[in-house]
Design an enzyme around this catalytic site. Sequence first.
Site, PDB file in Angstrom:
ATOM      1  N   ILE A 102      65.127  25.159 -13.355  1.00 54.65           N
ATOM      2  CA  ILE A 102      65.669  24.311 -12.289  1.00 54.65           C
ATOM      3  C   ILE A 102      66.080  22.934 -12.827  1.00 54.65           C
ATOM      4  O   ILE A 102      67.010  22.309 -12.304  1.00 54.65           O
ATOM      5  CB  ILE A 102      64.683  24.198 -11.092  1.00 54.65           C
TER       6      ILE A 102
ATOM      7  N   SER B 131      57.412  18.046 -21.718  1.00 56.18           N
ATOM      8  CA  SER B 131      57.360  19.487 -21.543  1.00 56.18           C
ATOM      9  C   SER B 131      56.688  20.047 -22.782  1.00 56.18           C
ATOM     10  O   SER B 131      56.901  19.538 -23.878  1.00 56.18           O
ATOM     11  CB  SER B 131      58.797  20.022 -21.419  1.00 56.18           C
ATOM     12  N   ARG B 132      55.867  21.084 -22.602  1.00 55.10           N
ATOM     13  CA  ARG B 132      55.092  21.573 -23.742  1.00 55.10           C
ATOM     14  C   ARG B 132      55.984  22.151 -24.828  1.00 55.10           C
ATOM     15  O   ARG B 132      55.715  21.997 -26.017  1.00 55.10           O
ATOM     16  CB  ARG B 132      54.097  22.642 -23.279  1.00 55.10           C
TER      17      ARG B 132
ATOM     18  N   LYS C 116      59.663  21.698  -4.986  1.00 55.42           N
ATOM     19  CA  LYS C 116      59.009  22.549  -3.986  1.00 55.42           C
ATOM     20  C   LYS C 116      58.371  23.739  -4.695  1.00 55.42           C
ATOM     21  O   LYS C 116      58.897  24.173  -5.719  1.00 55.42           O
ATOM     22  CB  LYS C 116      59.973  23.016  -2.907  1.00 55.42           C
TER      23      LYS C 116
ATOM     24  N   ASP D 244      57.827  32.036  -2.746  1.00 55.27           N
ATOM     25  CA  ASP D 244      58.532  30.991  -3.515  1.00 55.27           C
ATOM     26  C   ASP D 244      59.941  30.795  -2.956  1.00 55.27           C
ATOM     27  O   ASP D 244      60.306  29.665  -2.614  1.00 55.27           O
ATOM     28  CB  ASP D 244      58.552  31.306  -5.016  1.00 55.27           C
TER      29      ASP D 244
HETATM   30  P1  NAP Z   1      60.311  27.757 -15.041  1.00 53.38           P
HETATM   31  O1  NAP Z   1      61.619  27.602 -15.728  1.00 53.38           O
HETATM   32  O2  NAP Z   1      59.535  29.002 -15.247  1.00 53.38           O
HETATM   33  O3  NAP Z   1      59.292  26.565 -15.355  1.00 53.38           O
HETATM   34  C1  NAP Z   1      59.658  25.228 -15.538  1.00 53.38           C
HETATM   35  C2  NAP Z   1      58.936  24.680 -16.736  1.00 53.38           C
HETATM   36  O4  NAP Z   1      57.578  24.375 -16.423  1.00 53.38           O
HETATM   37  C3  NAP Z   1      58.846  25.644 -17.919  1.00 53.38           C
HETATM   38  O5  NAP Z   1      60.022  25.660 -18.666  1.00 53.38           O
HETATM   39  C4  NAP Z   1      57.660  25.115 -18.706  1.00 53.38           C
HETATM   40  O6  NAP Z   1      58.087  24.178 -19.699  1.00 53.38           O
HETATM   41  C5  NAP Z   1      56.820  24.397 -17.633  1.00 53.38           C
HETATM   42  N1  NAP Z   1      55.605  25.181 -17.446  1.00 53.38           N
HETATM   43  C6  NAP Z   1      55.485  26.511 -17.318  1.00 53.38           C
HETATM   44  N2  NAP Z   1      54.196  26.851 -17.226  1.00 53.38           N
HETATM   45  C7  NAP Z   1      53.504  25.702 -17.306  1.00 53.38           C
HETATM   46  C8  NAP Z   1      52.121  25.400 -17.302  1.00 53.38           C
HETATM   47  N3  NAP Z   1      51.201  26.377 -17.276  1.00 53.38           N
HETATM   48  N4  NAP Z   1      51.744  24.113 -17.378  1.00 53.38           N
HETATM   49  C9  NAP Z   1      52.654  23.145 -17.472  1.00 53.38           C
HETATM   50  N5  NAP Z   1      53.991  23.376 -17.508  1.00 53.38           N
HETATM   51  C10 NAP Z   1      54.397  24.646 -17.419  1.00 53.38           C
HETATM   52  O7  NAP Z   1      60.471  27.571 -13.465  1.00 53.38           O
HETATM   53  P2  NAP Z   1      61.670  26.997 -12.596  1.00 53.38           P
HETATM   54  O8  NAP Z   1      62.471  28.131 -12.110  1.00 53.38           O
HETATM   55  O9  NAP Z   1      62.338  25.848 -13.253  1.00 53.38           O
HETATM   56  O10 NAP Z   1      60.803  26.503 -11.333  1.00 53.38           O
HETATM   57  C11 NAP Z   1      59.992  25.358 -11.394  1.00 53.38           C
HETATM   58  C12 NAP Z   1      59.748  24.844  -9.984  1.00 53.38           C
HETATM   59  O11 NAP Z   1      61.018  24.582  -9.384  1.00 53.38           O
HETATM   60  C13 NAP Z   1      59.040  25.872  -9.092  1.00 53.38           C
HETATM   61  O12 NAP Z   1      58.125  25.225  -8.247  1.00 53.38           O
HETATM   62  C14 NAP Z   1      60.171  26.490  -8.287  1.00 53.38           C
HETATM   63  O13 NAP Z   1      59.746  26.933  -7.011  1.00 53.38           O
HETATM   64  C15 NAP Z   1      61.118  25.304  -8.162  1.00 53.38           C
HETATM   65  N6  NAP Z   1      62.513  25.707  -7.956  1.00 53.38           N
HETATM   66  C16 NAP Z   1      63.081  26.678  -8.740  1.00 53.38           C
HETATM   67  C17 NAP Z   1      64.393  27.103  -8.467  1.00 53.38           C
HETATM   68  C18 NAP Z   1      65.085  28.162  -9.294  1.00 53.38           C
HETATM   69  O14 NAP Z   1      66.184  28.600  -8.912  1.00 53.38           O
HETATM   70  N7  NAP Z   1      64.548  28.595 -10.432  1.00 53.38           N
HETATM   71  C19 NAP Z   1      65.103  26.527  -7.411  1.00 53.38           C
HETATM   72  C20 NAP Z   1      64.519  25.500  -6.691  1.00 53.38           C
HETATM   73  C21 NAP Z   1      63.226  25.101  -6.971  1.00 53.38           C
HETATM   74  P3  NAP Z   1      57.190  23.980 -21.032  1.00 53.38           P
HETATM   75  O15 NAP Z   1      56.784  25.352 -21.487  1.00 53.38           O
HETATM   76  O16 NAP Z   1      58.125  23.286 -21.965  1.00 53.38           O
HETATM   77  O17 NAP Z   1      56.019  23.166 -20.600  1.00 53.38           O
END
Ligand code: NAP
Length: 315
Positions: free
Chosen positions: A21, A43-44, A97, A175
């Site tokens: 995101i 970010s990790r 969110k 989600d």
């Molecule tokens: P994602 O790509 O899986 O995760 C975002 C980042 O969070 C990962 O790249 C990772 O970066 C970090 N992360 C993952 N596990 C972690 C942990 N255990 N501790 C700390 N950091 C961690 O997810 P995303 O799709 O971007 O979604 C993230 C948030 O945005 C969620 O709450 C989701 O509901 C919301 N969102 C997503 C979308 C969508 O379309 N994907 C749309 C709107 C809102 P590092 O490994 O570098 O730490």
Amino acid sequence: MMSAIQSASAIKLAIVGVGKIVHDQHLPAVAANADFQLVASASRNNTVEGLPGFRSIEEMLAAVPDIDAVSLCMPPQYRYAAAHAALSAGKHVFLEKPPGATLSEVADLEALAASRGLTLFTSWHSRYAPAVQPAKAYLAAHAPTSMHVVWKEDVRHWHPNQEWIWQAGGLGVFDPGINALSIVTEILPSLIFLNRATLEFPENRDAPIAAQLHFQDAAGMPVHAEFDWRQTGKQSWDIIVGTAAGELKLSDGGARLWIAGVEQPLGKEAEYPSLYRRFAELVRAGRPDVDVAPLRHVADAFMLGKRSVVDAFHD
Ligand code: NAP
């Protein structure tokens, strides 16, 4: 106490949890908004090209003391600790969110932000879809008699190999479903509450793949929501509302609006640019915007819903 940031200077922003995101939405929206200057990321495993990157929020806050605000975009199970660290360091906080993994942790953050005079923003991006405010205005003038929400998408397409989303606190189908609930709670003129629900859990996962929710308001107006992650082919993000003056239909997650069968012209601003415009206003005014209504409905579903076990899910 922190003082509000003057309108002449850009808000120095850092982004934490660099993933899908952040790349899809946050970076373009921030780059296009002169109210913000992106100064660092934490970010990790990931970095943002051209920005100082740190492995943890603690390391970043120590190394870049003039950060004004942070956007926390990691999965919800890990948001509280980062938000607590940021608020304790005097930073304004934008929560992706859902704002947390529990209602109580968000209440704790709200109190901490208030005690420090800082902005805490529980962002609900779907509320900024162009159909939402026109739908809200229409329903304020034409009382709804029923509502049907259909949020059905293919999890393999939208969330491939996202392990956190299937773990406890990752919410599973809620989600995306919480986005629907964020619109429902914004456009309805009355409060609703859950009567009954069914949640379907794959036998190998800790979060549901589908849910059926039946709500009503105090006058008995029914609201039925169907969330399903097993949808292939056409995807559905629709909200259909009955009124005495005809049907209102919000589709494509709020990108399009029909009233009595006629498609309505809508504004063009996209969700994340609007979210950051709102965050800048809040930070400059030194005000919070905390609303947990969508998360409360999800918590109610986990509390009241019947559970059934369905086929295992493999990505
Ligand atoms: P994602 O790509 O899986 O995760 C975002 C980042 O969070 C990962 O790249 C990772 O970066 C970090 N992360 C993952 N596990 C972690 C942990 N255990 N501790 C700390 N950091 C961690 O997810 P995303 O799709 O971007 O979604 C993230 C948030 O945005 C969620 O709450 C989701 O509901 C919301 N969102 C997503 C979308 C969508 O379309 N994907 C749309 C709107 C809102 P590092 O490994 O570098 O730490």
